[in-house]
Scaffold this motif. Sequence first.
Motif, PDB file in Angstrom:
ATOM      1  N   LEU A  88       0.843  -1.411   0.200  1.00 55.83           N
ATOM      2  CA  LEU A  88       0.024  -0.058  -0.069  1.00 55.83           C
ATOM      3  C   LEU A  88       0.944   1.405  -0.219  1.00 55.83           C
ATOM      4  O   LEU A  88       0.431   2.159  -0.501  1.00 55.83           O
ATOM      5  N   ILE A  89       1.902   1.128   0.896  1.00 52.37           N
ATOM      6  CA  ILE A  89       2.887   2.371   0.994  1.00 52.37           C
ATOM      7  C   ILE A  89       3.595   2.620  -0.536  1.00 52.37           C
ATOM      8  O   ILE A  89       3.368   3.810  -0.968  1.00 52.37           O
ATOM      9  N   GLU A  90       3.731   1.571  -1.092  1.00 58.11           N
ATOM     10  CA  GLU A  90       4.393   1.669  -2.541  1.00 58.11           C
ATOM     11  C   GLU A  90       3.397   2.221  -3.702  1.00 58.11           C
ATOM     12  O   GLU A  90       3.757   3.157  -4.387  1.00 58.11           O
ATOM     13  N   GLU A  91       2.302   1.544  -3.348  1.00 55.17           N
ATOM     14  CA  GLU A  91       1.200   2.459  -4.300  1.00 55.17           C
ATOM     15  C   GLU A  91       0.773   3.715  -4.009  1.00 55.17           C
ATOM     16  O   GLU A  91       0.768   4.713  -4.904  1.00 55.17           O
ATOM     17  N   VAL A  92       0.640   3.840  -2.720  1.00 55.12           N
ATOM     18  CA  VAL A  92       0.398   5.467  -2.514  1.00 55.12           C
ATOM     19  C   VAL A  92       1.616   6.588  -2.969  1.00 55.12           C
ATOM     20  O   VAL A  92       1.409   7.405  -3.426  1.00 55.12           O
ATOM     21  N   GLY A  93       2.727   6.052  -2.554  1.00 54.68           N
ATOM     22  CA  GLY A  93       3.898   6.771  -3.030  1.00 54.68           C
ATOM     23  C   GLY A  93       4.121   6.878  -4.276  1.00 54.68           C
ATOM     24  O   GLY A  93       4.933   7.817  -4.700  1.00 54.68           O
ATOM     25  N   ALA A  94       3.743   6.027  -5.407  1.00 58.60           N
ATOM     26  CA  ALA A  94       3.577   6.310  -6.600  1.00 58.60           C
ATOM     27  C   ALA A  94       2.551   7.127  -7.362  1.00 58.60           C
ATOM     28  O   ALA A  94       2.653   7.393  -8.651  1.00 58.60           O
ATOM     29  N   LEU A  95       1.851   7.623  -6.401  1.00 58.53           N
ATOM     30  CA  LEU A  95       0.729   8.681  -7.008  1.00 58.53           C
ATOM     31  C   LEU A  95       1.352   9.955  -7.728  1.00 58.53           C
ATOM     32  O   LEU A  95       2.198  10.694  -7.127  1.00 58.53           O
ATOM     33  N   ARG A  96       1.177  10.250  -8.866  1.00 60.55           N
ATOM     34  CA  ARG A  96       1.789  11.375  -9.365  1.00 60.55           C
ATOM     35  C   ARG A  96       0.703  12.025 -10.405  1.00 60.55           C
ATOM     36  O   ARG A  96      -0.229  11.462 -11.157  1.00 60.55           O
ATOM     37  N   TRP A 149      -2.159  20.198  -8.057  1.00 57.55           N
ATOM     38  CA  TRP A 149      -1.113  19.452  -7.717  1.00 57.55           C
ATOM     39  C   TRP A 149      -0.592  19.493  -6.082  1.00 57.55           C
ATOM     40  O   TRP A 149      -0.391  18.539  -5.688  1.00 57.55           O
ATOM     41  N   LEU A 150      -1.064  20.742  -5.521  1.00 55.68           N
ATOM     42  CA  LEU A 150      -0.793  20.700  -4.043  1.00 55.68           C
ATOM     43  C   LEU A 150      -1.820  19.989  -3.236  1.00 55.68           C
ATOM     44  O   LEU A 150      -1.393  19.401  -2.436  1.00 55.68           O
ATOM     45  N   GLY A 151      -3.014  19.909  -3.936  1.00 56.60           N
ATOM     46  CA  GLY A 151      -4.135  19.106  -3.053  1.00 56.60           C
ATOM     47  C   GLY A 151      -3.615  17.612  -3.208  1.00 56.60           C
ATOM     48  O   GLY A 151      -3.726  16.933  -2.157  1.00 56.60           O
ATOM     49  N   LEU A 152      -3.142  17.059  -4.500  1.00 49.11           N
ATOM     50  CA  LEU A 152      -2.689  15.922  -4.597  1.00 49.11           C
ATOM     51  C   LEU A 152      -1.343  15.638  -3.575  1.00 49.11           C
ATOM     52  O   LEU A 152      -1.296  14.396  -2.947  1.00 49.11           O
ATOM     53  N   ALA A 153      -0.488  16.383  -3.558  1.00 48.83           N
ATOM     54  CA  ALA A 153       0.626  16.184  -2.449  1.00 48.83           C
ATOM     55  C   ALA A 153       0.347  16.029  -1.138  1.00 48.83           C
ATOM     56  O   ALA A 153       0.806  15.314  -0.389  1.00 48.83           O
ATOM     57  N   GLU A 154      -0.702  16.910  -0.569  1.00 51.83           N
ATOM     58  CA  GLU A 154      -1.374  16.979   0.554  1.00 51.83           C
ATOM     59  C   GLU A 154      -1.665  15.559   1.026  1.00 51.83           C
ATOM     60  O   GLU A 154      -1.792  15.160   1.905  1.00 51.83           O
ATOM     61  N   PHE A 155      -2.856  15.142  -0.082  1.00 56.88           N
ATOM     62  CA  PHE A 155      -3.151  13.716   0.220  1.00 56.88           C
ATOM     63  C   PHE A 155      -2.456  12.689   0.290  1.00 56.88           C
ATOM     64  O   PHE A 155      -2.440  11.977   1.386  1.00 56.88           O
ATOM     65  N   VAL A 156      -1.239  12.684  -0.450  1.00 57.77           N
ATOM     66  CA  VAL A 156      -0.308  11.634  -0.618  1.00 57.77           C
ATOM     67  C   VAL A 156       0.454  11.655   0.827  1.00 57.77           C
ATOM     68  O   VAL A 156       0.611  10.722   1.331  1.00 57.77           O
ATOM     69  N   ASP A 157       0.896  12.805   1.158  1.00 57.64           N
ATOM     70  CA  ASP A 157       1.605  13.035   2.609  1.00 57.64           C
ATOM     71  C   ASP A 157       0.715  12.660   3.587  1.00 57.64           C
ATOM     72  O   ASP A 157       1.301  11.755   4.524  1.00 57.64           O
ATOM     73  N   GLU A 158      -0.559  13.141   3.630  1.00 60.93           N
ATOM     74  CA  GLU A 158      -1.087  12.517   4.938  1.00 60.93           C
ATOM     75  C   GLU A 158      -1.618  11.169   4.928  1.00 60.93           C
ATOM     76  O   GLU A 158      -1.447  10.395   5.934  1.00 60.93           O
TER      77      GLU A 158
END
Length: 726
Positions: free
Chosen positions: A109-117, A137-146
């Motif tokens: 799961l971590i690998e899948e979420v970290g691959a979101l671009r 872009w910022l919204g996606l980065a915030e979602f991935v980080d959270e």
Amino acid sequence: MTAETAQRWGSALDAVVVYAQGALCRRLARGSVPPDGRVRVTGLPRSLDPGSLRARVTGARAARVVEARVEVEAEPLDDAGSNALRREVERLREEWTAAQGRRDRQLGLIEEVGALRPVPPARRREDPHRRTPVDAWLGLAEFVDERLTRLHARLVELEEALERAEHAFLLASDRLDRASTDAPPAQVRTTVSAVLTFDVSSGPTTAAEAETGTGTEAEAGAEVEAGAEVEVEVEVEYTVPGAVWAPAYRLGRRPGDGGGRLVLRASVAQRTGEDWTGVRIALATADLRRRTDLPRLRSMRIGRRQPSPAPSGWREPPTGLADLFAGYDGADTRTDPARAAAPGGSMAVGQGRPVAAGAPTGYGAPPSVPLPGSAYPEAFGGGSADLAAPPRSRPGPGGGARERTGGMPPAAPAAMASAPSGRAAAPPPPAPAAPGSAAPKRAAPAAGPPQPSGAELDYPALVLSGPDDQGARRGRLFPDAPHDPVAAEYRRRAEAVTALPLPGHAVPPRVSAGSFDHRFDAVARADIPSDGAWHTVTVGEIPVGLRTEYLCVPSVEQTVYGTLVLSHSTDQALLAGPVEVVVGDEFLLNAALPTLAPGGVCRVGLGPAEGIRVTRRTTVHESTSGLRNSTTVLDHRVHVELANRLAGQVTVEVRERVPVTSDADVRIEERADWSVPHDDADAEHHAPGARVWRVDLPAGGVTALDGGYEIRIPSAKALAGGNRRS
């Protein structure tokens, strides 16, 4: 009465003799002999050697054991058995595997979420340039980080759970590996029993007792009624692999006492499959599997060739041996078509190769045919053993000889199936040779009597084939014993204990015993579980003589070392091994004790003695002498000072050395009151040129020792420019 319905006797392990590798176990069983004389003694281990089973009656003289064999039974285990630890290991293994799977899924799961671009839509050629949606872009980065923060927190919990599960599994596995092998290792319990057959006789058992009338009341002619049960005690003896031992010692001494206590102990490890609980232990240095057969020296003959004499242990097979199993074969004619095809059981059909019953088969057999399925052949007299073994070759029906290979007779043609009983069928005509091919060469028949191999004449190792062995094997003796792969696996696991690393300073008993064998009997019973780990057993106490001496070699190191001089006066040797030295109630050190013969003396080092000081000074003076100064004189002076700061008198041995020459022209003259040490077979050996001072120093005493030697070298022998002063 069959073996399955035989009366069962429980047995208890009474004594064990541990050899250099392997052990000899002795069990005791007691009960009333039934009228048929068949008894099953239970409790034997699975790893025992079936050929080593022995049984004898220890109490009553009115009964004796006439047959003993090993039988194995199997039965399923219930859930409440002794496999709780094994089931716990399996449960923890499953938990560890499940925790590992959850951790792996979390990593996925971590690998899948970290691959979101963010992926922009494809731009066509005619489309104008678009502005980048920075908010998306910022919204996606915030979602991935959270999302990654929560996943990594969960990953830490899963990894901790995985470590705990792995730790619990490893601990349980270690407990299982160290657990006793006396428990059944699978879901099926195997019970090994000794099936004994007793012969209940009446009156004295030997002719001498019958003539003299000696013995107890039971031996003096008291008749045993027919069908009456006799109370006997039987002793069952067998050998098992998977047992080793190494000697160890504990040396205790009281200050001011001239003697000491040397306690002989042994480190014993066994994985025989049965726990030794409350048994009498004996330790032997002999090899349990050493060869006992004597070498044979054959004669060398010069002259004409003479045929070798036939071995005395071989006999012709009896006539009509196959007829013995006619009733056994006739009982299965309705279920076995192959048996029904055999006329009257006169044929011995074996592995698709029928052989005439009366035809010579090349296998020896006893003149009196044993009963089918009998475990032991009859005993015959006449000075030579009548237990026959299969020879390599023997004359065939036509006067020639038939070779056999692989322990089976050669294949017979199908035409022999219709041959009458007691006669050999005529061989079929040879097949015509192919055109253009050379005629096959017929091997020359071997002349002379049969020549059985050594394995075929090893009577204790021969096995009598029963009625289930078809063909020419039925009712005959063969050297190939049936192989039990399960028992072989048990023995292989048991022998793994020989690879255990020895304790510190320990020496294998076969190495330290040398050419002699010794046995040590423990004074008390001991408990040794079958876990394959070292256990210490106290064997006994040996009186020894002790005295403290101090030793120094100031030319090598100006330090005084304390030693214990141990003198052994008993008639039993002491093997090499570790020794714990205890002075009073305080542990001093661990040391290595060498092998000590009866009456021997050895030294045990105790380390540096700080209360005794030694100082050594040397001087060398060179001069010439003789006519025209033809001889060079090297004068060496040695001065040693000793000071005792201990509270009591001590004996110090100071060792020095003088040079040794093999040239008669070079002379060495000593000027000192030292002495030459005597080499003893039991003590240490001294190098040539060694010299010894022995000094008794009182408390607070100081002494000086002066010595020296002169080396006279002729000028013709001197090395120009060499170092002649050392």
